[in-house]
Design an enzyme around this catalytic site. Structure first.
Site, short mmCIF file in Angstrom:
data_model
loop_
_atom_site.label_atom_id
_atom_site.label_comp_id
_atom_site.label_asym_id
_atom_site.label_seq_id
_atom_site.Cartn_x
_atom_site.Cartn_y
_atom_site.Cartn_z
N LEU A 5 12.35 -8.34 6.18
CA LEU A 5 12.37 -7.57 7.43
C LEU A 5 13.17 -6.28 7.24
CD1 LEU A 5 12.87 -10.29 10.20
CD2 LEU A 5 10.76 -9.48 9.14
N ASP A 7 9.79 1.33 4.68
CA ASP A 7 10.92 0.70 5.37
C ASP A 7 11.90 1.72 5.95
OD1 ASP A 7 9.59 -1.47 4.45
OD2 ASP A 7 11.16 -2.19 3.13
N GLY A 41 17.41 -10.18 2.92
CA GLY A 41 16.42 -10.47 1.88
C GLY A 41 15.23 -11.24 2.40
N SER A 65 17.82 -3.98 4.08
CA SER A 65 18.46 -2.94 3.25
C SER A 65 18.26 -1.55 3.83
CB SER A 65 17.90 -2.93 1.83
OG SER A 65 17.84 -4.21 1.32
N THR A 71 0.83 -1.21 0.00
CA THR A 71 0.00 0.00 0.00
C THR A 71 0.87 1.26 0.00
OG1 THR A 71 -0.08 -0.24 2.39
CG2 THR A 71 -2.01 -0.99 1.17
C1 GLA Z 1 9.02 -3.98 0.37
C2 GLA Z 1 9.22 -2.50 0.08
C3 GLA Z 1 8.21 -1.64 0.84
C4 GLA Z 1 6.79 -2.17 0.66
C5 GLA Z 1 6.73 -3.67 0.89
C6 GLA Z 1 5.37 -4.24 0.58
O1 GLA Z 1 9.36 -4.25 1.68
O2 GLA Z 1 10.51 -2.11 0.46
O3 GLA Z 1 8.31 -0.31 0.42
O4 GLA Z 1 6.29 -1.82 -0.60
O5 GLA Z 1 7.68 -4.37 0.12
O6 GLA Z 1 4.43 -3.72 1.46
#
Ligand code: GLA
Length: 375
Positions: free
Chosen positions: A122, A169, A119, A125, A33
Site C-alpha cells: 500500500l 506511488d 511492506g 515508503s 505497468t
Molecule cells: C511497487 C512499485 C510501483 C509499481 C508497483 C507494481 O508498488 O513501487 O512503482 O511498479 O510495485 O505495479
C-alpha cells in the site's frame, strides 16, 4: 491515541516546527505497468503516515518511528553518501534531494506514525517520503509543486535508496484526492481524475505475508522487461502498442509472458475506467480478476495466500472482483465491493480463509479503518 505532535514532544522534549501527513495508495488496476511507460489507476488510502519535524543546526537526522522501534532514536548523518539499508534511507533521500533543489535545511528531528501496513503493497515508503517532504517544505516555506515533489521522491528512491520502482506511488501519494481514482499516463505524467461510483467500496485484506526477496523479484521482472525492449528495438513496452510483434516469439518463454502481461494490463486499465464511468461494477470486477490471473500466470508475482484470498473473495456475495495489489510476492489483496455489503463481505472472506488456513487477517475498510484479527 496520541497525536503526532504529542509523540514528537514526548521524544524530543519540545514541540515540532511542522507536521504533515501523506496517504498510501491502493492501485485499482495497472500493475507493473508504470516502469514500462504505461497506465495505472490508483487512489490514495484513507490511511495515512504522519510526521512531525524540528529543525536542527547540524547535519544529523534523529528519527523515531512508532512502528519500527519502541525505545531508540536512530542517528544518521544526512551527508552520508550512501544508503544504510533501513527505513531512514527514504528520509535521508528526500532531505538530500530537497537540499539539492536549494531548500534551506540541514538536519532534522523527526517523529513518524502510520496507519499503513509496512511492506504490504500500500506504498508505505512513498507515503513516508512524501510526508517528510511536505513537512520540510512547510518548515522552510520553500515552494515545490506536488508533481515535482513526487518526481524528487521517485529519483531519490531509485538513485539513493536503490529501490528501482516506478513513479506511481509517490505521484498518487502526492497528488491523490480521496475517493477519486487517478488515471496516470506514466510516460507523460498526464493525469485524469475518475470518480468512484457511489455504490462501490474498496476493501483491502492483508495476507500478512512479507517476502524478504520481494525486491529481488521486482528487480528481475524489471530486468526482463528491459531485455524484451532491447531485443524488440523499443524504448518501453508501451511502444509495442496493443499487439506484440511476431519477433516476440523468438524470446524466451518467461520474457514473452512478462510482455503479454504488460500489454494486456494497459488495456485493462482503460477497460476498468470505461466500466466505472458507466457504473458497471460487475464488468470492472471481472477485469480486476483477469488482472490477478495475468499477474499470477504471466507476470508470476502472486503467491498461494493471495490466490486463495482472491478465489474466496470472488465467491463471496457483494464482491465484484479482487486482485493482488502492489508489487506482489506477499502483501494485500483489494476487493471491489458493493458499498452496502462491504463489511459483511470482508468478514465472510476472512472467515472462509481462517477455515481453510487457520490464519486470522487484517482488514482495511473504507471509513471504518483497520480491523485486526478478523476471521
Ligand atoms: C511497487 C512499485 C510501483 C509499481 C508497483 C507494481 O508498488 O513501487 O512503482 O511498479 O510495485 O505495479
Amino acid at each position: 491515541m496520541p497525536t503526532i505532535r504529542e509523540i514528537y514532544r514526548s521524544k524530543f522534549g519540545q514541540p515540532p516546527n511542522a507536521v504533515s501527513q501523506a496517504p498510501g495508495r491502493v492501485n485499482i488496476i495497472g500493475e507493473h505497468t508504470d516502469y514500462n511507460g504505461g497506465f495505472v489507476l490508483p487512489t490514495p488510502t484513507p490511511l495515512h503516515t504522519r510526521c512531525a519535524v524540528g529543525r536542527r543546526d547540524d547535519d544529523v537526522l534523529r528519527a523515531w518511528s512508532t512502528a519500527r522501534s519502541t525505545d531508540s532514536i536512530v542517528d544518521v548523518d544526512t551527508l552520508a553518501p550512501e544508503a544504510i539499508g533501513g527505513w531512514t534511507d527514504y528520509v535521508v533521500g528526500i532531505l538530500q534531494a530537497l537540499r539539492g533543489r536549494g531548500v534551506d535545511i540541514r538536519g532534522i528531528d523527526l517523529a513518524v506514525d502510520s496507519d499503513l501496513p509496512l511492506g504490504g503493497g500500500l506504498s508505505s515508503s512513498a507515503a513516508l517520503a512524501i510526508a517528510v517532504g511536505r513537512a520540510i517544505l512547510a518548515l522552510t516555506k520553500a515552494k515545490i509543486d506536488p508533481v515535482e515533489l513526487a518526481k524528487l521522491v521517485h529519483t531519490s528512491e531509485n538513485e539513493f535508496v536503490g529501490a528501482h520502482v516506478g513513479i506511481m506511488d509517490p505521484l498518487v501519494c502526492s497528488i491523490g484526492l480521496q475517493r477519486q481514482l487517478v488515471l496516470i499516463d506514466c510516460r507523460t505524467i498526464e493525469v485524469r481524475y475518475v470518480n468512484m461510483p457511489d455504490s462501490a467500496a474498496l476493501v483491502v485484506i492483508d495476507s500478512g505475508v512479507r517476502h524478504a526477496n520481494a525486491s529481488n523479484g521486482y528487480n528481475s521482472r524489471r530486468a526482463e522487461c528491459e531485455r524484451a525492449c532491447a531485443a524488440l528495438g523499443v524504448a518501453e513496452i508501451r511502444d509495442l502498442g496493443r499487439q506484440a510483434p511476431p519477433e516476440l516469439a523468438a524470446l524466451d518463454a518467461a520474457v514473452q509472458r512478462r510482455v503479454r502481461h504488460v500489454i494486456s494490463e494497459n488495456e485493462r486499465v482503460f477497460g476498468v475506467v470505461a466500466a466505472l464511468e458507466r457504473d458497471d461494477l460487475p464488468a470492472a470486477g471481472r477485469i480486476l480478476c483477469e488482472s490477478h490471473a495475468s499477474l499470477r500466470d504471466d507476470y508470476e508475482v502472486s503467491i498461494p495466500e493471495l490466490d486463495t484470498l482472491v478465489e474466496l473473495a470472488t465467491a463471496t456475495p457483494g464482491v465484484y472482483g479482487a486482485r493482488l495489489v502492489g508489487g506482489g510476492f506477499g502483501g494485500c489483496v483489494m476487493l471491489l465491493t458493493d458499498r452496502e455489503r462491504s463489511e459483511q463481505a470482508a468478514r465472510q472472506v476472512c472467515r472462509a480463509y481462517r477455515e481453510r488456513t487457520g490464519e486470522l487477517l487484517e482488514v482495511y475498510l473504507p471509513k471504518l479503518g483497520k480491523r485486526a484479527g478478523v476471521g
